[in-house]
Structures are given as structure tokens and as C-alpha cells.
Design a protein around this motif. Structure first.
Motif, PDB file in Angstrom:
ATOM      1  N   GLU A  75     -71.644 -50.259  32.777  1.00 16.71           N
ATOM      2  CA  GLU A  75     -72.627 -49.254  32.365  1.00 16.71           C
ATOM      3  C   GLU A  75     -72.605 -47.975  33.206  1.00 16.71           C
ATOM      4  O   GLU A  75     -72.569 -46.869  32.640  1.00 16.71           O
ATOM      5  CB  GLU A  75     -74.039 -49.849  32.345  1.00 16.71           C
ATOM      6  N   PRO A  76     -72.612 -48.035  34.539  1.00 15.14           N
ATOM      7  CA  PRO A  76     -72.621 -46.781  35.311  1.00 15.14           C
ATOM      8  C   PRO A  76     -71.380 -45.914  35.056  1.00 15.14           C
ATOM      9  O   PRO A  76     -71.473 -44.686  35.024  1.00 15.14           O
ATOM     10  CB  PRO A  76     -72.667 -47.226  36.769  1.00 15.14           C
ATOM     11  N   ARG A 135     -71.884 -44.210  31.681  1.00 17.40           N
ATOM     12  CA  ARG A 135     -72.858 -43.112  31.803  1.00 17.40           C
ATOM     13  C   ARG A 135     -72.240 -41.892  32.491  1.00 17.40           C
ATOM     14  O   ARG A 135     -72.499 -40.757  32.092  1.00 17.40           O
ATOM     15  CB  ARG A 135     -74.097 -43.585  32.558  1.00 17.40           C
ATOM     16  N   GLU A 136     -71.412 -42.138  33.492  1.00 17.81           N
ATOM     17  CA  GLU A 136     -70.745 -41.030  34.168  1.00 17.81           C
ATOM     18  C   GLU A 136     -69.787 -40.311  33.221  1.00 17.81           C
ATOM     19  O   GLU A 136     -69.753 -39.076  33.170  1.00 17.81           O
ATOM     20  CB  GLU A 136     -69.992 -41.542  35.391  1.00 17.81           C
ATOM     21  N   LEU A 173     -69.974 -40.208  29.980  1.00 13.65           N
ATOM     22  CA  LEU A 173     -70.777 -39.521  28.975  1.00 13.65           C
ATOM     23  C   LEU A 173     -71.331 -38.219  29.531  1.00 13.65           C
ATOM     24  O   LEU A 173     -71.294 -37.180  28.855  1.00 13.65           O
ATOM     25  CB  LEU A 173     -71.908 -40.428  28.489  1.00 13.65           C
ATOM     26  N   ALA A 174     -71.825 -38.238  30.743  1.00 11.57           N
ATOM     27  CA  ALA A 174     -72.362 -37.011  31.354  1.00 11.57           C
ATOM     28  C   ALA A 174     -71.281 -35.943  31.478  1.00 11.57           C
ATOM     29  O   ALA A 174     -71.529 -34.765  31.175  1.00 11.57           O
ATOM     30  CB  ALA A 174     -72.958 -37.331  32.726  1.00 11.57           C
ATOM     31  N   THR A 233     -68.245 -42.229  23.167  1.00 18.44           N
ATOM     32  CA  THR A 233     -68.771 -42.715  24.439  1.00 18.44           C
ATOM     33  C   THR A 233     -70.208 -43.209  24.279  1.00 18.44           C
ATOM     34  O   THR A 233     -70.598 -44.201  24.903  1.00 18.44           O
ATOM     35  CB  THR A 233     -68.675 -41.616  25.511  1.00 18.44           C
ATOM     36  N   GLU A 234     -70.995 -42.549  23.431  1.00 20.62           N
ATOM     37  CA  GLU A 234     -72.345 -43.038  23.147  1.00 20.62           C
ATOM     38  C   GLU A 234     -72.286 -44.417  22.501  1.00 20.62           C
ATOM     39  O   GLU A 234     -73.084 -45.300  22.825  1.00 20.62           O
ATOM     40  CB  GLU A 234     -73.084 -42.056  22.236  1.00 20.62           C
ATOM     41  N   LEU A 246     -71.446 -46.938  25.186  1.00 14.55           N
ATOM     42  CA  LEU A 246     -72.639 -47.197  26.000  1.00 14.55           C
ATOM     43  C   LEU A 246     -73.611 -48.087  25.234  1.00 14.55           C
ATOM     44  O   LEU A 246     -74.184 -49.027  25.804  1.00 14.55           O
ATOM     45  CB  LEU A 246     -73.308 -45.886  26.412  1.00 14.55           C
ATOM     46  N   ASP A 300     -82.628 -49.789  23.738  1.00 17.07           N
ATOM     47  CA  ASP A 300     -81.840 -48.677  24.284  1.00 17.07           C
ATOM     48  C   ASP A 300     -80.536 -48.522  23.512  1.00 17.07           C
ATOM     49  O   ASP A 300     -80.103 -47.410  23.216  1.00 17.07           O
ATOM     50  CB  ASP A 300     -81.531 -48.905  25.766  1.00 17.07           C
ATOM     51  N   LEU A 322     -78.563 -45.242  20.538  1.00 17.29           N
ATOM     52  CA  LEU A 322     -77.207 -44.711  20.705  1.00 17.29           C
ATOM     53  C   LEU A 322     -76.316 -45.093  19.534  1.00 17.29           C
ATOM     54  O   LEU A 322     -75.506 -44.287  19.073  1.00 17.29           O
ATOM     55  CB  LEU A 322     -76.599 -45.225  22.011  1.00 17.29           C
TER      56      LEU A 322
END
Length: 72
Positions: free
Chosen positions: A16-17, A20-21, A23-24, A40-41, A44, A56, A60
Motif C-alpha cells: 500500500e505505501p 500511494r507514493e 499515485l502521488a 494506479t487508483e 490501490l 476505501d 477508487l
């Protein structure tokens, strides 16, 4: 993507981290409706679903299915 590989290896909490990285960074560097952002969404969302975080994940996954991906 490392996060997807970890999720596929039944290690979604570790993946997960990384997702998220990614995706950002993609949201920062790519146009708003770029297919890699939607992809990427979706990844996730899959990771969150694997963690049992269905609420959650749902946002997405639904967002990805209704995005305008035809322009990329």
C-alpha cells in the motif's frame, strides 16, 4: 510497480505505501485524466480490498471504472 507485486504476493500491507507514493507522483507529473493515474487508483483499490478496507477500495474502483480514459 512494487506495490502491486507485493499485493499480488499476499502482502498488501507492505504494498500500500508504495502504491500511494506512485499515485502521488503520477498525479503530480501527469495530466489529470491520464490512464496511468486510473490504473494506479485501481491497483490501490485492489490493495485496500485485500486488506479488508472495502469502503476505501470501493471509491477508487468505482472512480476508475467511470473515468474518461479514451483521451489518452
Amino acid at each position: 510497480m512494487l506495490g502491486q507485486t507485493l499485493t499480488d504476493a499476499k502482502r498488501p500491507a507492505e504494498g500500500e505505501p508504495h502504491i500511494r507514493e506512485a499515485l502521488a507522483m503520477r498525479r503530480k507529473l501527469l495530466p489529470e485524466n491520464h490512464w496511468l493515474i486510473a490504473n494506479t487508483e485501481s491497483v490501490l483499490g485492489g490493495s485496500l480490498a485485500a486488506l479488508g478496507r472495502y469502503r476505501d477500495a470501493e471509491g477508487l474502483l468505482i472512480l476508475t471504472n467511470h473515468g474518461d480514459l479514451g483521451n489518452q
